[in-house]
Design a protein around this motif. Structure first.
Motif, PDB file in Angstrom:
ATOM      1  N   TYR A  82     -23.734   8.924  68.888  1.00 23.35           N
ATOM      2  CA  TYR A  82     -24.767   8.281  68.071  1.00 23.35           C
ATOM      3  C   TYR A  82     -24.452   8.344  66.577  1.00 23.35           C
ATOM      4  CZ  TYR A  82     -29.450   7.106  66.351  1.00 23.35           C
ATOM      5  OH  TYR A  82     -30.508   6.524  65.716  1.00 23.35           O
ATOM      6  N   ASP A  83     -24.114   9.516  66.066  1.00 25.52           N
ATOM      7  CA  ASP A  83     -23.863   9.664  64.625  1.00 25.52           C
ATOM      8  C   ASP A  83     -22.675   8.822  64.176  1.00 25.52           C
ATOM      9  OD1 ASP A  83     -26.029  11.377  64.366  1.00 25.52           O
ATOM     10  OD2 ASP A  83     -24.812  13.181  64.601  1.00 25.52           O
ATOM     11  N   ASN A  84     -21.624   8.776  64.981  1.00 22.75           N
ATOM     12  CA  ASN A  84     -20.447   7.968  64.641  1.00 22.75           C
ATOM     13  C   ASN A  84     -20.787   6.477  64.615  1.00 22.75           C
ATOM     14  OD1 ASN A  84     -18.841  10.235  64.425  1.00 22.75           O
ATOM     15  ND2 ASN A  84     -18.117  10.098  66.539  1.00 22.75           N
ATOM     16  N   PHE A  85     -21.541   6.024  65.626  1.00 15.97           N
ATOM     17  CA  PHE A  85     -21.925   4.615  65.651  1.00 15.97           C
ATOM     18  C   PHE A  85     -22.865   4.290  64.498  1.00 15.97           C
ATOM     19  CE2 PHE A  85     -20.289   4.441  70.005  1.00 15.97           C
ATOM     20  CZ  PHE A  85     -19.665   3.203  69.974  1.00 15.97           C
ATOM     21  N   TYR A  86     -23.790   5.188  64.200  1.00 14.43           N
ATOM     22  CA  TYR A  86     -24.711   4.954  63.090  1.00 14.43           C
ATOM     23  C   TYR A  86     -23.928   4.771  61.790  1.00 14.43           C
ATOM     24  CZ  TYR A  86     -28.470   5.457  59.747  1.00 14.43           C
ATOM     25  OH  TYR A  86     -29.346   5.239  58.713  1.00 14.43           O
ATOM     26  N   LYS A  87     -22.975   5.649  61.559  1.00 13.96           N
ATOM     27  CA  LYS A  87     -22.167   5.558  60.343  1.00 13.96           C
ATOM     28  C   LYS A  87     -21.392   4.239  60.307  1.00 13.96           C
ATOM     29  CE  LYS A  87     -18.538   7.829  57.751  1.00 13.96           C
ATOM     30  NZ  LYS A  87     -17.394   8.696  57.781  1.00 13.96           N
ATOM     31  N   LYS A  88     -20.762   3.882  61.416  1.00 13.89           N
ATOM     32  CA  LYS A  88     -19.997   2.635  61.483  1.00 13.89           C
ATOM     33  C   LYS A  88     -20.900   1.424  61.242  1.00 13.89           C
ATOM     34  CE  LYS A  88     -17.237   1.667  65.041  1.00 13.89           C
ATOM     35  NZ  LYS A  88     -16.709   1.104  66.310  1.00 13.89           N
ATOM     36  N   HIS A  89     -22.054   1.410  61.886  1.00 12.81           N
ATOM     37  CA  HIS A  89     -22.960   0.267  61.757  1.00 12.81           C
ATOM     38  C   HIS A  89     -23.555   0.177  60.353  1.00 12.81           C
ATOM     39  CE1 HIS A  89     -23.403   0.427  66.392  1.00 12.81           C
ATOM     40  NE2 HIS A  89     -22.344  -0.257  66.020  1.00 12.81           N
ATOM     41  N   LYS A  90     -23.778   1.320  59.727  1.00 17.82           N
ATOM     42  CA  LYS A  90     -24.248   1.339  58.340  1.00 17.82           C
ATOM     43  C   LYS A  90     -23.171   0.729  57.428  1.00 17.82           C
ATOM     44  CE  LYS A  90     -27.920   3.157  56.325  1.00 17.82           C
ATOM     45  NZ  LYS A  90     -29.215   2.514  56.407  1.00 17.82           N
ATOM     46  N   GLU A  91     -21.919   1.140  57.642  1.00 16.21           N
ATOM     47  CA  GLU A  91     -20.808   0.604  56.846  1.00 16.21           C
ATOM     48  C   GLU A  91     -20.625  -0.894  57.078  1.00 16.21           C
ATOM     49  OE1 GLU A  91     -17.510   3.063  58.005  1.00 16.21           O
ATOM     50  OE2 GLU A  91     -18.230   4.778  56.814  1.00 16.21           O
ATOM     51  N   MET A  92     -20.881  -1.356  58.300  1.00 18.16           N
ATOM     52  CA  MET A  92     -20.775  -2.784  58.619  1.00 18.16           C
ATOM     53  C   MET A  92     -21.979  -3.573  58.102  1.00 18.16           C
ATOM     54  SD  MET A  92     -19.357  -2.593  62.560  1.00 18.16           S
ATOM     55  CE  MET A  92     -19.300  -4.387  62.785  1.00 18.16           C
ATOM     56  N   ASP A  93     -23.015  -2.865  57.646  1.00 20.74           N
ATOM     57  CA  ASP A  93     -24.249  -3.468  57.134  1.00 20.74           C
ATOM     58  C   ASP A  93     -24.913  -4.364  58.182  1.00 20.74           C
ATOM     59  OD1 ASP A  93     -26.223  -3.767  55.188  1.00 20.74           O
ATOM     60  OD2 ASP A  93     -25.289  -5.592  54.396  1.00 20.74           O
ATOM     61  N   ILE A  94     -25.000  -3.837  59.418  1.00 16.20           N
ATOM     62  CA  ILE A  94     -25.601  -4.611  60.504  1.00 16.20           C
ATOM     63  C   ILE A  94     -26.863  -3.952  61.069  1.00 16.20           C
ATOM     64  CG2 ILE A  94     -23.477  -5.806  61.150  1.00 16.20           C
ATOM     65  CD1 ILE A  94     -23.156  -3.773  63.447  1.00 16.20           C
ATOM     66  N   ILE A  95     -27.283  -2.833  60.486  1.00 18.04           N
ATOM     67  CA  ILE A  95     -28.531  -2.195  60.932  1.00 18.04           C
ATOM     68  C   ILE A  95     -29.691  -3.010  60.379  1.00 18.04           C
ATOM     69  CG2 ILE A  95     -29.994  -0.151  60.803  1.00 18.04           C
ATOM     70  CD1 ILE A  95     -27.434   1.541  60.775  1.00 18.04           C
ATOM     71  N   CYS A  96     -30.560  -3.473  61.274  1.00 15.19           N
ATOM     72  CA  CYS A  96     -31.683  -4.313  60.846  1.00 15.19           C
ATOM     73  C   CYS A  96     -33.019  -3.589  60.941  1.00 15.19           C
ATOM     74  CB  CYS A  96     -31.710  -5.613  61.640  1.00 15.19           C
ATOM     75  SG  CYS A  96     -31.835  -5.405  63.424  1.00 15.19           S
ATOM     76  N   PHE A  97     -33.067  -2.477  61.692  1.00 12.36           N
ATOM     77  CA  PHE A  97     -34.315  -1.723  61.806  1.00 12.36           C
ATOM     78  C   PHE A  97     -33.996  -0.310  62.254  1.00 12.36           C
ATOM     79  CE2 PHE A  97     -38.037  -0.143  64.142  1.00 12.36           C
ATOM     80  CZ  PHE A  97     -39.010  -0.309  63.176  1.00 12.36           C
ATOM     81  N   GLU A  98     -34.668   0.650  61.626  1.00 15.28           N
ATOM     82  CA  GLU A  98     -34.503   2.048  62.010  1.00 15.28           C
ATOM     83  C   GLU A  98     -35.866   2.636  62.345  1.00 15.28           C
ATOM     84  OE1 GLU A  98     -31.851   4.516  59.584  1.00 15.28           O
ATOM     85  OE2 GLU A  98     -31.455   2.708  58.397  1.00 15.28           O
ATOM     86  N   ASN A  99     -35.888   3.494  63.370  1.00 15.39           N
ATOM     87  CA  ASN A  99     -37.096   4.217  63.724  1.00 15.39           C
ATOM     88  C   ASN A  99     -36.719   5.694  63.851  1.00 15.39           C
ATOM     89  OD1 ASN A  99     -39.331   5.434  64.942  1.00 15.39           O
ATOM     90  ND2 ASN A  99     -39.902   3.530  65.977  1.00 15.39           N
ATOM     91  N   PRO A 100     -36.655   6.395  62.709  1.00 13.92           N
ATOM     92  CA  PRO A 100     -36.241   7.797  62.729  1.00 13.92           C
ATOM     93  C   PRO A 100     -37.128   8.686  63.598  1.00 13.92           C
ATOM     94  CG  PRO A 100     -36.251   6.947  60.489  1.00 13.92           C
ATOM     95  CD  PRO A 100     -36.906   5.909  61.351  1.00 13.92           C
ATOM     96  N   SER A 101     -38.421   8.387  63.675  1.00 17.01           N
ATOM     97  CA  SER A 101     -39.302   9.237  64.482  1.00 17.01           C
ATOM     98  C   SER A 101     -38.963   9.146  65.975  1.00 17.01           C
ATOM     99  CB  SER A 101     -40.768   8.877  64.245  1.00 17.01           C
ATOM    100  OG  SER A 101     -41.048   7.581  64.715  1.00 17.01           O
ATOM    101  N   MET A 102     -38.436   8.012  66.405  1.00 21.76           N
ATOM    102  CA  MET A 102     -38.003   7.865  67.797  1.00 21.76           C
ATOM    103  C   MET A 102     -36.514   8.179  67.958  1.00 21.76           C
ATOM    104  SD  MET A 102     -40.044   4.467  69.087  1.00 21.76           S
ATOM    105  CE  MET A 102     -39.403   4.604  70.747  1.00 21.76           C
TER     106      MET A 102
END
Length: 121
Positions: A82-102
């Protein structure tokens, strides 16, 4: 017995979508089907681990983006990286929505489809 087989996304630019799914999620073509009249091409992407595939449908004469409505549906992936994909997707600027509580987030593909990333439990 019944089981899941595949899910479909219609795509406007097949090469762009293939590049996105490979780079963002490591999905690669498992098989293809071309219409005998050249009107469409289907490419089934695999994660290399399960039998489930994502079918990309490319209509060769389509020029307008697809209307995805209110996007009340999505495809979900679970990962033990998860952490590796999150970092990669953040760098790719493709994250459109985050739900940290979930503990989840969504990425968006080139055609506007949302894909949920869920950490393995």
């Amino acid at each position: 017995m019944i089981q899941f087989n595949h899910f479909n996304f219609n795509v406007l630019a097949l090469d762009r979508s293939l590049e996105f799914y490979d780079k963002a999620l490591g999905l690669t073509p498992a098989r293809e089907k071309n219409a005998s009249d050249g009107s469409f091409k289907l490419v089934y992407l695999t994660d290399g681990r399960t039998d489930f595939t994502l079918e990309l449908t490319y209509l060769t004469d389509r020029t307008n983006p697809y209307n995805l409505g209110e996007m009340e549906y999505h495809l979900a992936f679970v990962t033990d990286e998860y952490d590796n994909f999150y970092k990669k997707h953040k760098e790719m600027d493709i994250i459109c929505f985050e739900n940290p509580s979930m503990g989840i987030y969504f990425i968006q593909d080139p055609d506007g489809y949302w894909i949920e990333i869920v950490p393995a439990k």
